[in-house]
Write an enzyme that holds these catalytic residues in place. Sequence first.
Site, PDB file in Angstrom:
ATOM      1  N   SER A  24       0.982  -1.422   0.125  1.00 27.73           N
ATOM      2  CA  SER A  24       0.069   0.031   0.020  1.00 27.73           C
ATOM      3  C   SER A  24       0.998   1.178  -0.116  1.00 27.73           C
ATOM      4  CB  SER A  24      -1.010   0.000   1.417  1.00 27.73           C
ATOM      5  OG  SER A  24      -0.264  -0.026   2.423  1.00 27.73           O
ATOM      6  N   ASN A 111      -2.823  -1.150  13.482  1.00 28.48           N
ATOM      7  CA  ASN A 111      -4.064  -0.888  13.239  1.00 28.48           C
ATOM      8  C   ASN A 111      -4.495   0.521  13.792  1.00 28.48           C
ATOM      9  OD1 ASN A 111      -4.078  -3.664  12.182  1.00 28.48           O
ATOM     10  ND2 ASN A 111      -5.150  -4.373  13.802  1.00 28.48           N
ATOM     11  N   THR A 156     -36.864  28.471 -13.802  1.00 21.94           N
ATOM     12  CA  THR A 156     -37.469  27.307 -13.400  1.00 21.94           C
ATOM     13  C   THR A 156     -37.814  26.331 -14.834  1.00 21.94           C
ATOM     14  OG1 THR A 156     -39.810  27.796 -13.454  1.00 21.94           O
ATOM     15  CG2 THR A 156     -38.644  28.299 -11.316  1.00 21.94           C
ATOM     16  N   HIS A 157     -37.378  25.008 -14.587  1.00 19.15           N
ATOM     17  CA  HIS A 157     -37.596  23.991 -15.816  1.00 19.15           C
ATOM     18  C   HIS A 157     -36.651  24.619 -16.990  1.00 19.15           C
ATOM     19  CE1 HIS A 157     -41.326  22.497 -13.607  1.00 19.15           C
ATOM     20  NE2 HIS A 157     -41.430  23.961 -13.381  1.00 19.15           N
ATOM     21  N   SER A 278     -10.640  24.941 -30.170  1.00 20.59           N
ATOM     22  CA  SER A 278     -10.712  23.579 -30.793  1.00 20.59           C
ATOM     23  C   SER A 278      -9.776  23.717 -31.534  1.00 20.59           C
ATOM     24  CB  SER A 278     -12.242  23.504 -31.359  1.00 20.59           C
ATOM     25  OG  SER A 278     -11.945  22.618 -32.251  1.00 20.59           O
ATOM     26  N   LYS A 284     -14.240  28.384 -32.001  1.00 20.37           N
ATOM     27  CA  LYS A 284     -14.654  27.690 -30.618  1.00 20.37           C
ATOM     28  C   LYS A 284     -13.872  28.398 -29.405  1.00 20.37           C
ATOM     29  CE  LYS A 284     -17.123  24.856 -29.934  1.00 20.37           C
ATOM     30  NZ  LYS A 284     -17.089  23.241 -30.164  1.00 20.37           N
ATOM     31  N   ASN A 286     -14.169  26.714 -25.600  1.00 17.84           N
ATOM     32  CA  ASN A 286     -14.876  25.692 -24.886  1.00 17.84           C
ATOM     33  C   ASN A 286     -14.698  26.030 -23.338  1.00 17.84           C
ATOM     34  OD1 ASN A 286     -15.558  24.452 -27.429  1.00 17.84           O
ATOM     35  ND2 ASN A 286     -13.733  23.286 -27.367  1.00 17.84           N
ATOM     36  N   GLU A 291     -16.724  22.433 -17.586  1.00 16.69           N
ATOM     37  CA  GLU A 291     -17.155  20.715 -17.718  1.00 16.69           C
ATOM     38  C   GLU A 291     -16.321  19.677 -16.787  1.00 16.69           C
ATOM     39  OE1 GLU A 291     -16.369  22.082 -22.281  1.00 16.69           O
ATOM     40  OE2 GLU A 291     -17.581  20.221 -22.357  1.00 16.69           O
ATOM     41  N   TYR A 318     -10.232  -4.905  12.938  1.00  9.44           N
ATOM     42  CA  TYR A 318      -9.458  -4.439  11.577  1.00  9.44           C
ATOM     43  C   TYR A 318      -9.762  -5.673  10.684  1.00  9.44           C
ATOM     44  CZ  TYR A 318      -6.060  -3.237   8.521  1.00  9.44           C
ATOM     45  OH  TYR A 318      -5.710  -3.105   7.249  1.00  9.44           O
ATOM     46  N   GLN A 323      -7.699  -1.330   4.056  1.00  8.10           N
ATOM     47  CA  GLN A 323      -6.568  -0.562   3.352  1.00  8.10           C
ATOM     48  C   GLN A 323      -7.173   0.120   2.161  1.00  8.10           C
ATOM     49  OE1 GLN A 323      -2.520  -2.333   3.625  1.00  8.10           O
ATOM     50  NE2 GLN A 323      -2.872  -2.835   1.321  1.00  8.10           N
ATOM     51  N   LYS A 326      -8.150   4.274   1.564  1.00  8.65           N
ATOM     52  CA  LYS A 326      -7.288   5.560   1.140  1.00  8.65           C
ATOM     53  C   LYS A 326      -7.257   6.274  -0.328  1.00  8.65           C
ATOM     54  CE  LYS A 326      -4.626   4.283   4.799  1.00  8.65           C
ATOM     55  NZ  LYS A 326      -4.989   2.514   4.530  1.00  8.65           N
TER      56      LYS A 326
HETATM   57  N1  ARG Z   1      -1.548  -0.736   5.519  1.00  8.10           N
HETATM   58  C1  ARG Z   1      -2.524  -1.064   6.389  1.00  8.10           C
HETATM   59  C2  ARG Z   1      -3.638  -0.212   5.993  1.00  8.10           C
HETATM   60  O1  ARG Z   1      -3.684   0.768   5.209  1.00  8.10           O
HETATM   61  C3  ARG Z   1      -1.752  -0.772   7.746  1.00  8.10           C
HETATM   62  C4  ARG Z   1      -2.876  -1.635   8.759  1.00  8.10           C
HETATM   63  C5  ARG Z   1      -2.160  -2.941   8.627  1.00  8.10           C
HETATM   64  N2  ARG Z   1      -2.475  -3.833   9.820  1.00  8.10           N
HETATM   65  C6  ARG Z   1      -2.132  -5.091   9.585  1.00  8.10           C
HETATM   66  N3  ARG Z   1      -2.601  -5.826  10.687  1.00  8.10           N
HETATM   67  N4  ARG Z   1      -1.860  -5.826   8.484  1.00  8.10           N
HETATM   68  O2  ARG Z   1      -4.821  -0.632   6.769  1.00  8.10           O
END
Ligand code: ARG
Length: 465
Positions: A24, A111, A156-157, A278, A284, A286, A291, A318, A323, A326
């Site tokens: 990760s 965790n 409106t509309h 364009s 043009k 744009n 957009e 957990y 993971q 993110k």
């Molecule tokens: N890279 C993991 C995450 O983003 C960190 C936590 C990992 N924990 C574990 N017990 N493997 O969630």
Amino acid sequence: MSNKMWGGRFSERPDEIMEEINVSIDVDRHLFAQDIAASKAHAAMLATQGIITASDAKNIGKGLDTILSEIGKGGFAFKRALEDIHMNVESRLSELIGPAAGRLHTARSRNDQVATDFRLFVRDVIDETDAALAAFQQALVGRALEHAGTVMPGFTHLQTAQPVTFGHHLLAYVEMAARDRGRFQDARKRLNESPLGAAALAGTSFPIDRHATAKALLFDRPMANSLDAVSDRDFVLETLSAASICAVHMSRFAEEIVIWTSPLVGLIRLSDKFTTGSSIMPQKRNPDAAELVRAKTGRVIGALNGLLIVMKGLPLAYQKDMQEDKQGAMEGFAALSLAIRAMTGMVRDLVPDEARMKAAAGEGYATATDLADWLVRTLKMPFRGAHHVTGRIVAKAAEGGVALHEVPLSEMQAIEPKITKDVFGVLSVESSVKSRTSFGGTAPKNVASQAKAWAKRLEKERKLG
Ligand code: ARG
């Protein structure tokens, strides 16, 4: 060789595919500053509590500072084999300070570490988004003051409805942005508790001080339940919900800019700064930025949906699924940030075509409601009856291909004998907007005072910083 962070009971290397699905670092490297701040707070607390020595804590702190500056300067070699940011930092720390580095992970787990890092990260996102929205509001308020009396068609509309002022229209988005900021602040309040010290899931037998680490990281308090602390990602979901609603506001405004700049409509013009040409059609201009703001909304809502789906079937505590919280969130937040900044730029840049706006405001019998209201006010007609009479006058105008104020008095009187020439006083678009003085209405006087009040409020907020 097995992983040196957790490989004690392992004798073989992971399969290449295992490593690829597990890694990760490409995403969580963006948490480096938060990870280091949390580790510094943890190490200092461990020393205060007598769990590690003061000298180990000092070396850990110094080592972490070195790593922070290495990463800041781009001179840090992130290693995929070390999976994530937590182990990359710890591994480098042990290169820098030796075995004392191994004491940092006492009484914590990745965790609670990742939960803490990501809370800190999302908190920063909220603060940055708030500042961006404040700048957006400031830009809108400036233009609203300038155009408090500029008449445009209200729709409106997407049909011409009643004349409004351009300033009034812009202030509508100031209100929306204020509620968006409120939603982010609400999320921030609930987010601002520290998971650190929940350890893997059950807490720890070491005499840690979770209040101290919470305070050091500017959290309001430690989270009360260790299982909850490592398990929930509702803070990301809630912030993404606020972000999604905000992105929808940006998108609706962007859509209006696309419509207004179309030559068919022609209510505003964007400069070269916010348009593109364009490659084949030389004429043009744009509105690409608008957009793309409209399209970026998909990323934000997509991130919210994606994470809801990741979370929906997970038992406590957990699970590695988390993971995946993110990447989408980070991309979604970045997309929103860009969208807000692009909208702010376009608000500053756009130039309304005031003559066109005024002409368009009068098209489509936009002052018909003013006529009906006049019949109610002056002739004491019930509104329903006035609506009917006005409808017949509009039909007459349409028949003759003229505007409402161009229908001769005699023809109006043929429909309603009590109408007098005074009626013409309410049929212009200016008199229409001027008359809308009810609280929150579009009268230029209202708009100017609302815009001034907003300018004051934003200025005060800026000073309090
Ligand atoms: N890279 C993991 C995450 O983003 C960190 C936590 C990992 N924990 C574990 N017990 N493997 O969630």
